[in-house]
Design an enzyme around this catalytic site. Structure first.
Site, mmCIF file in Angstrom:
data_model
loop_
_atom_site.group_PDB
_atom_site.id
_atom_site.type_symbol
_atom_site.label_atom_id
_atom_site.label_comp_id
_atom_site.label_asym_id
_atom_site.label_seq_id
_atom_site.Cartn_x
_atom_site.Cartn_y
_atom_site.Cartn_z
ATOM 1 N N ASP A 88 0.814 -1.209 0.000
ATOM 2 C CA ASP A 88 0.000 0.000 0.000
ATOM 3 C C ASP A 88 0.850 1.261 0.000
ATOM 4 O O ASP A 88 0.536 2.232 -0.694
ATOM 5 C CB ASP A 88 -0.947 -0.001 1.197
ATOM 6 N N ASP A 89 1.924 1.278 0.776
ATOM 7 C CA ASP A 89 2.789 2.453 0.765
ATOM 8 C C ASP A 89 3.530 2.583 -0.550
ATOM 9 O O ASP A 89 3.839 3.693 -0.985
ATOM 10 C CB ASP A 89 3.777 2.387 1.927
#
Length: 300
Positions: free
Chosen positions: A51-52
């Site tokens: 996600d990052d």
């Protein structure tokens, strides 16, 4: 639910320097791929997450016009982390052996496993569809879509691992499916939209209890929250062709509650360990309503 430092603070010009160049645990099950992701912490250089990485790549997409090296490296790492079942997990690849959950560790299933989840799979598809113009005909897109459709719950919702919980997961899944050009009249899309409308509160907002992840079903809060409302509105804005009365009610709720200062503000919307560890991200109160309202205004 993760958002990289570069996304939240807008420090996109320093984000390439935070790209990972060291091997971490992820390489155990993905040994032939060089590092290239981003992590939750700006000082960690070896434990990236999906996600990052997509959040950093979103923020850096314009910078990539002048420097493709970090973009190509990040994209290759991201795609290499797709699980064999077609979905994406958070930190590792193909770490989904159910036998690990038998160990006598409380919460062991969540602590030791990192299977594909609707939130990570949906958000990755959303990134690929909206920021890379990946085609639905590409195998990795087809596999991700197939996994999401297979893992939709019977009521039309999806479970979100890193947020609270079914509203969050459904937002991730719906926006991801629409981004890669799944039809808005697809039965899975319409079923999810119907579910979101069915749980809307009388004040036009949405709210969900942390108990949802414990009982493995949607448990409403006794009040709406701005974050849950923003997630629901953004999902509906992606899935609907025209503005509906329920969406207008949601917009009014967000606008009228901008000065609210109640317990719903600090109520956790992030999930760490179900039943034991939840997270309050103060920035969520600003990021997600702005994001949902911006998408709504842009589309209509």
């Amino acid at each position: 639910m993760f958002f990289s430092t570069c996304f939240i603070l807008g420090t996109y010009r320093t984000a390439p320097s935070r790209q990972h160049y060291l091997y971490g645990d992820w390489a155990v099950h993905n040994p032939y791929q060089i590092p290239g992701g981003w992590g939750f912490s700006n000082i960690n250089t070896m434990n990236p997450d999906i996600d990052d990485t997509t959040a950093a790549l979103r923020a850096l997409r314009k910078e990539a016009l002048n420097n493709r090296s970090f973009w190509d490296r990040g994209m290759k790492w991201l795609l290499s982390m797709q699980n064999d079942d077609g979905g994406w997990g958070s930190f590792e690849k193909n770490v989904n052996k159910s036998s690990l959950s038998w160990l006598p560790i409380e919460g062991g299933e969540k602590m030791l496993l990192d299977p594909s989840t609707p939130d990570l799979t949906g958000r990755t598809l959303e990134f690929l569809g909206n920021f890379t113009r990946s085609s639905y005909n590409q195998t990795f897109i087809k596999q991700g879509v197939k996994w999401l459709l297979k893992n939709q719950r019977s009521d039309g919702s999806w479970y979100g691992r890193w947020g609270i919980c079914y509203i969050y997961g459904s937002w991730c899944a719906l926006t991801g499916l629409i981004a890669v050009k799944v039809r808005r009249d697809h039965p899975a899309v319409r079923k999810a939209v119907k579910w979101l409308y069915s749980i809307q509160n009388d004040d036009g907002g949405w709210g969900e209890s942390c108990k949802s992840d414990i009982q493995k079903k949607f448990i409403p809060l006794p009040a709406s929250t701005r974050v849950h409302t923003a997630w629901a509105l953004d999902a509906l804005a992606a899935a609907e062709e025209t503005v509906t009365p329920q969406m207008n009610q949601a917009v009014n709720y967000l606008l009228n509650s901008k000065d609210e200062n109640s317990w719903t503000i600090t109520y956790p919307k992030g999930q760490g360990l179900p039943g034991g560890f939840y997270i309050h991200y103060p920035s969520y109160e600003y990021i997600f309503p702005l994001l949902a309202l911006a998408h709504f205004v842009k589309k209509w």
